[in-house]
Design a protein around this motif. Structure first.
Motif, PDB file in Angstrom:
ATOM      1  N   MET A 107      -1.104 -40.359  58.755  1.00 39.70           N
ATOM      2  CA  MET A 107      -0.995 -41.177  57.550  1.00 39.70           C
ATOM      3  C   MET A 107       0.406 -41.006  56.958  1.00 39.70           C
ATOM      4  N   ASP A 108       1.057 -42.125  56.709  1.00 37.74           N
ATOM      5  CA  ASP A 108       2.336 -42.136  56.008  1.00 37.74           C
ATOM      6  C   ASP A 108       2.014 -42.462  54.548  1.00 37.74           C
ATOM      7  N   HIS A 109       1.935 -41.421  53.731  1.00 37.56           N
ATOM      8  CA  HIS A 109       1.523 -41.618  52.340  1.00 37.56           C
ATOM      9  C   HIS A 109       2.546 -42.401  51.535  1.00 37.56           C
ATOM     10  N   SER A 110       3.823 -42.321  51.910  1.00 38.68           N
ATOM     11  CA  SER A 110       4.842 -43.052  51.148  1.00 38.68           C
ATOM     12  C   SER A 110       4.685 -44.568  51.307  1.00 38.68           C
ATOM     13  N   HIS A 111       4.148 -45.009  52.450  1.00 37.45           N
ATOM     14  CA  HIS A 111       3.927 -46.438  52.677  1.00 37.45           C
ATOM     15  C   HIS A 111       2.444 -46.812  52.702  1.00 37.45           C
ATOM     16  N   GLN A 112       1.578 -45.811  52.504  1.00 32.97           N
ATOM     17  CA  GLN A 112       0.124 -46.013  52.506  1.00 32.97           C
ATOM     18  C   GLN A 112      -0.360 -46.752  53.756  1.00 32.97           C
ATOM     19  N   ARG A 113       0.065 -46.234  54.928  1.00 26.85           N
ATOM     20  CA  ARG A 113      -0.380 -46.823  56.185  1.00 26.85           C
ATOM     21  C   ARG A 113      -0.432 -45.757  57.265  1.00 26.85           C
TER      22      ARG A 113
END
Length: 144
Positions: A107-113
């Protein structure tokens, strides 16, 4: 029991037990199908299938098209998803071969994807075909 007849209360209890058994089984089937549909809608699942479908070598070995995607074995301990990482073995088959599409994503939390890290087709004959590997490597999920 007199004359082979079951008392009314036992008959009702038996009917209730049968009804509850059927009701419980139906509920389990519904939950199983909802969980499978939930997996099929995730970003990492969709992205991994897109990568497989754009890999002619992997499709050729499988004998696809047609590519058949089977249900994930929910009891398989190697399938694991949490808020940071997903690791899934997705059963797939074609007309020539079958195996698992092994998917790893973070999960890339900075881009929410979700970002795919690695997708490998592991065939039943032991052959491994790399389908996708992230050039960026791990996005550095923080533990804790």
């Amino acid at each position: 029991m007199l004359g082979g007849k079951m008392p009314a209360s036992l008959r009702k209890l038996k009917q209730m037990a049968i009804f509850m058994g059927l009701f419980s089984s139906g509920g389990c089937i519904v939950m199983y199908n909802l969980m499978q549909k939930g997996f099929a809608r995730t970003q990492y699942y969709q992205q991994a299938l897109e990568q497989l479908n754009s890999n002619p070598d992997a499709l050729e070995v499988l004998g696809a098209p047609p590519l058949k995607v089977h249900n994930i074995r929910l009891t398989d301990g190697s399938n694991h998803v949490d808020t940071e990482r997903a690791q899934i073995k997705l059963p797939v088959s074609g007309t020539k071969s079958a195996g698992h599409l092994c998917i790893k994503a973070e999960m890339d939390h900075s881009h929410q994807r979700w970002c795919l890290q690695d997708v490998t087709l592991k065939l039943q004959d032991g052959q491994n075909i790399p389908v996708f590997h992230s050039p960026m490597g791990s996005i550095g999920v923080q533990e804790g």
